[in-house]
Design an enzyme around this catalytic site. Structure first.
Site, PDB file in Angstrom:
ATOM      1  N   HIS A 208       0.803  -1.234   0.000  1.00 21.32           N
ATOM      2  CA  HIS A 208       0.000   0.000   0.000  1.00 21.32           C
ATOM      3  C   HIS A 208       0.829   1.274   0.000  1.00 21.32           C
ATOM      4  O   HIS A 208       0.284   2.364  -0.128  1.00 21.32           O
ATOM      5  CB  HIS A 208      -0.929   0.020   1.206  1.00 21.32           C
ATOM      6  CG  HIS A 208      -0.210   0.309   2.493  1.00 21.32           C
ATOM      7  ND1 HIS A 208       0.515  -0.648   3.149  1.00 21.32           N
ATOM      8  CD2 HIS A 208      -0.075   1.445   3.204  1.00 21.32           C
ATOM      9  CE1 HIS A 208       1.053  -0.116   4.229  1.00 21.32           C
ATOM     10  NE2 HIS A 208       0.717   1.163   4.286  1.00 21.32           N
TER      11      HIS A 208
HETATM   12  C1  UD1 Z   1      -2.093   5.158   6.070  1.00 24.99           C
HETATM   13  C2  UD1 Z   1      -0.801   5.626   6.734  1.00 24.99           C
HETATM   14  C3  UD1 Z   1       0.258   4.541   6.588  1.00 24.99           C
HETATM   15  C4  UD1 Z   1      -0.259   3.219   7.102  1.00 24.99           C
HETATM   16  C5  UD1 Z   1      -1.540   2.869   6.359  1.00 24.99           C
HETATM   17  C6  UD1 Z   1      -2.133   1.547   6.780  1.00 24.99           C
HETATM   18  C7  UD1 Z   1      -0.338   8.043   6.645  1.00 24.99           C
HETATM   19  C8  UD1 Z   1       0.506   9.080   6.013  1.00 24.99           C
HETATM   20  N1  UD1 Z   1      -0.274   6.829   6.093  1.00 24.99           N
HETATM   21  O1  UD1 Z   1      -1.838   5.034   4.671  1.00 24.99           O
HETATM   22  O2  UD1 Z   1       1.389   4.923   7.348  1.00 24.99           O
HETATM   23  O3  UD1 Z   1       0.716   2.229   6.888  1.00 24.99           O
HETATM   24  O4  UD1 Z   1      -2.485   3.921   6.624  1.00 24.99           O
HETATM   25  O5  UD1 Z   1      -3.193   1.189   5.943  1.00 24.99           O
HETATM   26  O6  UD1 Z   1      -1.021   8.327   7.608  1.00 24.99           O
HETATM   27  N2  UD1 Z   1      -9.031   4.572   1.667  1.00 24.99           N
HETATM   28  C9  UD1 Z   1     -10.249   3.954   1.583  1.00 24.99           C
HETATM   29  N3  UD1 Z   1     -10.860   3.581   2.731  1.00 24.99           N
HETATM   30  C10 UD1 Z   1     -10.317   3.808   3.969  1.00 24.99           C
HETATM   31  C11 UD1 Z   1      -9.076   4.468   4.030  1.00 24.99           C
HETATM   32  C12 UD1 Z   1      -8.446   4.835   2.877  1.00 24.99           C
HETATM   33  O7  UD1 Z   1     -10.773   3.725   0.497  1.00 24.99           O
HETATM   34  O8  UD1 Z   1     -10.920   3.439   4.991  1.00 24.99           O
HETATM   35  C13 UD1 Z   1      -8.347   4.942   0.414  1.00 24.99           C
HETATM   36  C14 UD1 Z   1      -8.676   6.348  -0.033  1.00 24.99           C
HETATM   37  O9  UD1 Z   1      -8.707   6.355  -1.427  1.00 24.99           O
HETATM   38  C15 UD1 Z   1      -7.494   7.148   0.447  1.00 24.99           C
HETATM   39  C16 UD1 Z   1      -6.359   6.141   0.317  1.00 24.99           C
HETATM   40  O10 UD1 Z   1      -6.946   4.882   0.618  1.00 24.99           O
HETATM   41  O11 UD1 Z   1      -7.295   8.309  -0.291  1.00 24.99           O
HETATM   42  C17 UD1 Z   1      -5.223   6.393   1.236  1.00 24.99           C
HETATM   43  O12 UD1 Z   1      -5.667   6.515   2.592  1.00 24.99           O
HETATM   44  P1  UD1 Z   1      -4.800   7.367   3.642  1.00 24.99           P
HETATM   45  O13 UD1 Z   1      -5.428   7.352   4.975  1.00 24.99           O
HETATM   46  O14 UD1 Z   1      -4.450   8.695   3.076  1.00 24.99           O
HETATM   47  O15 UD1 Z   1      -3.405   6.601   3.709  1.00 24.99           O
HETATM   48  P2  UD1 Z   1      -3.035   5.043   3.625  1.00 24.99           P
HETATM   49  O16 UD1 Z   1      -2.433   4.785   2.296  1.00 24.99           O
HETATM   50  O17 UD1 Z   1      -4.143   4.165   4.090  1.00 24.99           O
END
Ligand code: UD1
Length: 374
Positions: A208
């Site tokens: 991820h």
């Molecule tokens: C975040 C953390 C990362 C951790 C990871 C675990 C930061 C900078 N990154 O990354 O350190 O290892 O979580 O998973 O805080 N999304 C969904 N549903 C959700 C959450 C996210 O669809 O419940 C999708 C969205 O398109 C979103 C993308 O995932 O834009 C990224 O989510 P985000 O919370 O920005 O960061 P992660 O990549 O999950």
């Protein structure tokens, strides 16, 4: 003592759970704040259920966005909660955007309301400033009154940055508390059996990191490697929403079909799947630690790790960088051989299921010693 605990994203929930339960067992007042950084049922609710976490006292509902948007939304929503609750401690865990956002708010209000900030999982460093988590780690540590480290090497990183020694305390790894507590339930679930997989005869992959999944060349190289490994052994990929979205957008759906893609798993199911794996390939921080504690070989799909102890004292190795099909397949074969040669194993110090007790010991003694003048 009143402590406010912050959780935002998937890897936070298993760190917060043992601390919350120890706080309650000792009769302290605990307030749980969920920022809502992760909000999908499979990324959040499933973990609350598996870990028997109570509903959060506050759900801030910040959701996704750019780093600035997400961090700013958490800050705006957290400030009134902190003022309202007026705790003795704010405890943040890990390195996600919610961690830094709440640390920043606390650092600016703590003299006004008289509270301290503790960071659990302090002192880990990848030394790679391109990682958003590295920025979150360094700044959160700089802002914290109390730095609770998961491994002995973390202290050197903090001292090198000028953090006073009296603020640093080694407590061990709270995530391993949760792992050990949930392991019997996970084994009883027998996820491999239910998926028709033979124990010790399949690979589990998680992916991820933006550096691996946000660029077609990087994601293409990793998926090509997985497709190669899948020719020899089943490859199971519980897919992160970000990875699925990008793989589809980049036209990689046909490559994905060559591995066994499943929805993200809950905590206990994931432990059950990992516990039965021959090898884990991952870019997650938590899985590097969990595989070390379980004695499962791990290939880390990153250039470096902020958890070097999983290499020096554990089962982890780094895949050759930059990632490419041949290099990852070789690292996988090397890890498989190591599994076969593996003898008796010792977990790193403090990865013993008792870390949350040590966290509480330190919070309690810090509170009574009045060390807050620092
Ligand atoms: C975040 C953390 C990362 C951790 C990871 C675990 C930061 C900078 N990154 O990354 O350190 O290892 O979580 O998973 O805080 N999304 C969904 N549903 C959700 C959450 C996210 O669809 O419940 C999708 C969205 O398109 C979103 C993308 O995932 O834009 C990224 O989510 P985000 O919370 O920005 O960061 P992660 O990549 O999950």
């Amino acid at each position: 003592m009143k402590a406010l605990l912050v959780a935002g994203a998937r890897p936070n929930f298993m760190k917060v759970a043992p601390i919350l339960s120890e706080l309650m067992a000792r009769g302290h007042e605990a307030v749980l704040v969920h920022t809502g950084q992760h909000y999908d049922a499979r990324m959040s609710e499933a973990f609350f259920r598996d870990l028997e976490l109570p509903d959060p006292d506050y759900f801030l509902g910040v959701g996704s966005g750019t780093h600035a948007q997400q961090t700013a939304r958490v800050m705006e929503a957290f400030e009134p909660v902190l003022l309202e609750e007026d705790p003795d401690w704010v405890v943040v865990v890990g390195d996600v955007n919610s961690t830094l956002a709440c640390a920043l708010v606390t650092a600016k209000l703590k003299y006004e309301i008289g509270c301290w900030l503790a960071h659990v999982e302090a002192g880990l460093r990848s030394h790679d400033w391109r990682m958003p988590e590295e920025v979150n780690r360094v700044l959160t540590d700089r802002l914290s009154d109390l730095l609770l480290t998961p491994s002995r090497d973390a202290k050197q990183n903090l001292l090198a940055e000028g953090i006073p020694e009296e603020r640093i305390s080694f407590v061990g790894n709270v995530m391993i508390d949760t792992l050990f507590a949930q392991l019997p339930k996970a084994r009883a679930l027998d996820v491999p059996g239910r998926m028709g997989l033979d124990r010790g005869k399949y690979a589990v992959v998680t992916l991820h990191r933006p550096s691996n999944v946000d660029y077609p060349a990087a994601l293409g190289a990793v998926l090509e490697a997985l497709a190669r490994i899948a020719q020899e052994t089943p490859v199971v990929l519980p897919i992160h929403p970000r990875t699925r979205k990008n793989a589809e957008a980049f036209g990689f759906s046909p490559v994905l079909e060559r591995v066994r893609v499943i929805e993200p798993l809950g905590y206990t199911e994931m432990v059950s799947l990992v516990d039965g794996a021959a090898v884990v390939l991952t870019d997650s921080g938590g899985l590097q630690e969990e595989t070390t504690a379980l004695g499962i070989p791990c290939v880390t799909l990153r250039e470096q790790t902020e958890r070097p102890i999983t290499i020096t004292e554990g089962t982890n190795c780094l895949a050759p960088w930059p990632l490419n099909g041949e290099g990852v397949s070789e690292a996988y074969r090397f890890a498989l051989e190591r599994r076969e040669r593996r003898g008796a194993r010792m977990a790193p110090e403090g990865w013993d299921g008792l870390a949350a007790q040590r966290v509480l010991n330190v919070l309690e003694s810090f509170s009574t010693s009045g060390a807050g003048n620092m």
